[in-house]
Design a protein around this motif. Structure first.
Motif, PDB file in Angstrom:
ATOM      1  N   ALA A  20      -2.090  -8.441  -2.310  1.00 22.94           N
ATOM      2  CA  ALA A  20      -1.432  -7.155  -2.549  1.00 22.94           C
ATOM      3  C   ALA A  20      -0.110  -7.074  -1.790  1.00 22.94           C
ATOM      4  CB  ALA A  20      -2.345  -6.001  -2.139  1.00 22.94           C
ATOM      5  N   ALA A  21      -0.093  -7.578  -0.562  1.00 21.67           N
ATOM      6  CA  ALA A  21       1.134  -7.562   0.238  1.00 21.67           C
ATOM      7  C   ALA A  21       2.212  -8.434  -0.400  1.00 21.67           C
ATOM      8  CB  ALA A  21       0.842  -8.041   1.655  1.00 21.67           C
ATOM      9  N   ILE A  22       1.837  -9.612  -0.850  1.00 27.31           N
ATOM     10  CA  ILE A  22       2.804 -10.509  -1.485  1.00 27.31           C
ATOM     11  C   ILE A  22       3.341  -9.883  -2.767  1.00 27.31           C
ATOM     12  CG2 ILE A  22       3.036 -12.735  -2.662  1.00 27.31           C
ATOM     13  CD1 ILE A  22       1.123 -13.859  -0.485  1.00 27.31           C
ATOM     14  N   PHE A  23       2.462  -9.286  -3.557  1.00 25.01           N
ATOM     15  CA  PHE A  23       2.912  -8.608  -4.786  1.00 25.01           C
ATOM     16  C   PHE A  23       3.882  -7.474  -4.458  1.00 25.01           C
ATOM     17  CE2 PHE A  23      -0.439  -9.559  -8.276  1.00 25.01           C
ATOM     18  CZ  PHE A  23      -0.287 -10.914  -8.061  1.00 25.01           C
ATOM     19  N   GLY A  24       3.579  -6.690  -3.435  1.00 23.02           N
ATOM     20  CA  GLY A  24       4.450  -5.579  -3.055  1.00 23.02           C
ATOM     21  C   GLY A  24       5.826  -6.049  -2.604  1.00 23.02           C
ATOM     22  N   ILE A  25       5.852  -7.085  -1.796  1.00 23.80           N
ATOM     23  CA  ILE A  25       7.125  -7.611  -1.306  1.00 23.80           C
ATOM     24  C   ILE A  25       7.904  -8.270  -2.447  1.00 23.80           C
ATOM     25  CG2 ILE A  25       8.155  -9.313   0.252  1.00 23.80           C
ATOM     26  CD1 ILE A  25       5.811  -8.586   2.204  1.00 23.80           C
ATOM     27  N   GLN A  26       7.215  -8.985  -3.332  1.00 27.38           N
ATOM     28  CA  GLN A  26       7.879  -9.581  -4.496  1.00 27.38           C
ATOM     29  C   GLN A  26       8.431  -8.498  -5.426  1.00 27.38           C
ATOM     30  OE1 GLN A  26       8.622 -12.856  -3.579  1.00 27.38           O
ATOM     31  NE2 GLN A  26       8.628 -12.922  -5.789  1.00 27.38           N
ATOM     32  N   ALA A  27       7.717  -7.388  -5.545  1.00 26.26           N
ATOM     33  CA  ALA A  27       8.202  -6.273  -6.357  1.00 26.26           C
ATOM     34  C   ALA A  27       9.499  -5.719  -5.775  1.00 26.26           C
ATOM     35  CB  ALA A  27       7.145  -5.180  -6.449  1.00 26.26           C
ATOM     36  N   GLU A  28       9.575  -5.635  -4.463  1.00 25.47           N
ATOM     37  CA  GLU A  28      10.801  -5.175  -3.805  1.00 25.47           C
ATOM     38  C   GLU A  28      11.961  -6.133  -4.097  1.00 25.47           C
ATOM     39  OE1 GLU A  28      13.078  -2.609  -1.611  1.00 25.47           O
ATOM     40  OE2 GLU A  28      10.919  -2.336  -1.730  1.00 25.47           O
ATOM     41  N   VAL A  29      11.688  -7.431  -4.058  1.00 22.69           N
ATOM     42  CA  VAL A  29      12.718  -8.426  -4.353  1.00 22.69           C
ATOM     43  C   VAL A  29      13.187  -8.276  -5.803  1.00 22.69           C
ATOM     44  CG1 VAL A  29      13.129 -10.904  -4.621  1.00 22.69           C
ATOM     45  CG2 VAL A  29      11.964 -10.056  -2.587  1.00 22.69           C
ATOM     46  N   SER A  30      12.241  -8.105  -6.725  1.00 24.76           N
ATOM     47  CA  SER A  30      12.602  -7.920  -8.139  1.00 24.76           C
ATOM     48  C   SER A  30      13.409  -6.650  -8.351  1.00 24.76           C
ATOM     49  CB  SER A  30      11.347  -7.868  -9.006  1.00 24.76           C
ATOM     50  OG  SER A  30      10.698  -9.098  -9.013  1.00 24.76           O
ATOM     51  N   GLN A  31      13.052  -5.597  -7.644  1.00 16.72           N
ATOM     52  CA  GLN A  31      13.767  -4.324  -7.758  1.00 16.72           C
ATOM     53  C   GLN A  31      15.201  -4.462  -7.270  1.00 16.72           C
ATOM     54  OE1 GLN A  31      11.777  -0.675  -6.400  1.00 16.72           O
ATOM     55  NE2 GLN A  31      13.545  -0.374  -5.069  1.00 16.72           N
ATOM     56  N   ARG A  53       5.455  -4.101 -12.783  1.00 17.47           N
ATOM     57  CA  ARG A  53       4.197  -4.842 -12.940  1.00 17.47           C
ATOM     58  C   ARG A  53       3.656  -5.328 -11.601  1.00 17.47           C
ATOM     59  NH1 ARG A  53       6.481  -8.631 -16.572  1.00 17.47           N
ATOM     60  NH2 ARG A  53       7.412  -7.309 -18.125  1.00 17.47           N
ATOM     61  N   LEU A  54       4.534  -5.870 -10.768  1.00 17.77           N
ATOM     62  CA  LEU A  54       4.088  -6.367  -9.463  1.00 17.77           C
ATOM     63  C   LEU A  54       3.610  -5.227  -8.568  1.00 17.77           C
ATOM     64  CD1 LEU A  54       6.871  -9.020  -8.830  1.00 17.77           C
ATOM     65  CD2 LEU A  54       4.425  -9.484  -9.086  1.00 17.77           C
ATOM     66  N   GLY A  55       4.310  -4.112  -8.577  1.00 13.73           N
ATOM     67  CA  GLY A  55       3.888  -2.961  -7.779  1.00 13.73           C
ATOM     68  C   GLY A  55       2.565  -2.397  -8.247  1.00 13.73           C
ATOM     69  N   LEU A  56       2.381  -2.343  -9.563  1.00 13.57           N
ATOM     70  CA  LEU A  56       1.115  -1.867 -10.116  1.00 13.57           C
ATOM     71  C   LEU A  56      -0.025  -2.801  -9.737  1.00 13.57           C
ATOM     72  CD1 LEU A  56       0.086   0.439 -11.906  1.00 13.57           C
ATOM     73  CD2 LEU A  56       0.388  -1.075 -13.865  1.00 13.57           C
ATOM     74  N   GLY A  57       0.236  -4.103  -9.794  1.00 11.20           N
ATOM     75  CA  GLY A  57      -0.771  -5.087  -9.380  1.00 11.20           C
ATOM     76  C   GLY A  57      -1.108  -4.969  -7.904  1.00 11.20           C
ATOM     77  N   ALA A  58      -0.090  -4.777  -7.077  1.00 18.15           N
ATOM     78  CA  ALA A  58      -0.312  -4.631  -5.638  1.00 18.15           C
ATOM     79  C   ALA A  58      -1.170  -3.410  -5.346  1.00 18.15           C
ATOM     80  CB  ALA A  58       1.024  -4.531  -4.903  1.00 18.15           C
ATOM     81  N   ALA A  59      -0.881  -2.298  -6.006  1.00 12.87           N
ATOM     82  CA  ALA A  59      -1.659  -1.076  -5.789  1.00 12.87           C
ATOM     83  C   ALA A  59      -3.104  -1.266  -6.248  1.00 12.87           C
ATOM     84  CB  ALA A  59      -1.019   0.097  -6.521  1.00 12.87           C
ATOM     85  N   ALA A  60      -3.300  -1.915  -7.396  1.00 21.81           N
ATOM     86  CA  ALA A  60      -4.653  -2.136  -7.903  1.00 21.81           C
ATOM     87  C   ALA A  60      -5.451  -3.054  -6.979  1.00 21.81           C
ATOM     88  CB  ALA A  60      -4.588  -2.728  -9.313  1.00 21.81           C
ATOM     89  N   ILE A  61      -4.825  -4.102  -6.472  1.00 21.48           N
ATOM     90  CA  ILE A  61      -5.528  -5.022  -5.573  1.00 21.48           C
ATOM     91  C   ILE A  61      -5.859  -4.337  -4.253  1.00 21.48           C
ATOM     92  CG2 ILE A  61      -5.292  -7.173  -4.264  1.00 21.48           C
ATOM     93  CD1 ILE A  61      -3.611  -8.238  -6.613  1.00 21.48           C
ATOM     94  N   LEU A  62      -4.948  -3.503  -3.750  1.00 17.35           N
ATOM     95  CA  LEU A  62      -5.224  -2.755  -2.515  1.00 17.35           C
ATOM     96  C   LEU A  62      -6.417  -1.827  -2.709  1.00 17.35           C
ATOM     97  CD1 LEU A  62      -4.455  -2.010   0.389  1.00 17.35           C
ATOM     98  CD2 LEU A  62      -2.882  -0.318  -0.565  1.00 17.35           C
ATOM     99  N   VAL A  63      -6.490  -1.164  -3.850  1.00 20.00           N
ATOM    100  CA  VAL A  63      -7.639  -0.290  -4.144  1.00 20.00           C
ATOM    101  C   VAL A  63      -8.927  -1.109  -4.184  1.00 20.00           C
ATOM    102  CG1 VAL A  63      -8.691   1.142  -5.939  1.00 20.00           C
ATOM    103  CG2 VAL A  63      -6.325   1.511  -5.296  1.00 20.00           C
ATOM    104  N   MET A  64      -8.889  -2.281  -4.836  1.00 19.41           N
ATOM    105  CA  MET A  64     -10.092  -3.129  -4.901  1.00 19.41           C
ATOM    106  C   MET A  64     -10.553  -3.535  -3.506  1.00 19.41           C
ATOM    107  SD  MET A  64      -9.781  -5.595  -8.256  1.00 19.41           S
ATOM    108  CE  MET A  64      -8.612  -6.673  -7.494  1.00 19.41           C
TER     109      MET A  64
END
Length: 159
Positions: A20-31, A53-64
């Motif tokens: 989730a952390a990697i997805f969140g940071i990658q989403a920031e890079v994409s943004q 998409r990456l931010g949504l994935g990060a949020a979903a994985i954090l919830v899981m």
């Protein structure tokens, strides 16, 4: 056997939170790779579909990860401050880490959702800058992993 199971649970939780952390940071890079104009505090930019998409994935994985640790960690029932002070130090640590996991989860999830929604297709906008929500959410995922592991270890030791 229970020790191996405990190590496996900790590895799964840490793995989910790190993903989730990697997805969140990658989403920031994409943004940050999307075209934008900035004038003092105001900014106009196009939304990034990859960041969404990456931010949504990060949020979903954090919830899981959060749901999983709360289901596996069990229920610690401390109803009053007096009961908390009379309980063992292991149970006190477990309860404190449980509260901290909820706080870190709420702030991290909120940051990921705000950053994700700012990249929604319908949000081509101009306004105040909203930088770093996705990376802050990603960093808080690492902190969530730490508190979850301490919570799980102390909760299983308290039982």
């Amino acid at each position: 056997m229970t020790r191996i199971g405990g190590i496996l649970v900790c590895l799964v939780i840490v793995g989910l939170d790190v993903a989730a952390a990697i997805f969140g940071i990658q989403a920031e890079v994409s943004q940050n790779q999307v075209k934008h104009m900035r004038l003092w505090l105001f900014e106009c930019r196009e939304p990034s579909q990859d960041a969404f998409r990456l931010g949504l994935g990060a949020a979903a994985i954090l919830v899981m990860a959060h749901v999983l640790i709360n289901l596996i960690g069990g229920c610690l029932c401390i109803c009053s401050q007096d009961e908390f002070q009379r309980s063992s130090s292991t149970k006190q640590i477990s309860m404190a880490c449980l509260v901290l996991t909820w706080i870190v989860f709420a702030v991290g999830f909120g940051a990921l959702v705000i950053g994700t929604m700012s990249n929604s297709k319908s949000r081509s906008s101009c306004g105040f800058t909203h930088h770093h929500y996705l990376s802050i959410g990603g960093i808080l995922c690492f902190l969530h992993a730490l508190f979850c592991v301490v919570y799980y270890v102390s909760a299983t030791a308290a039982k």
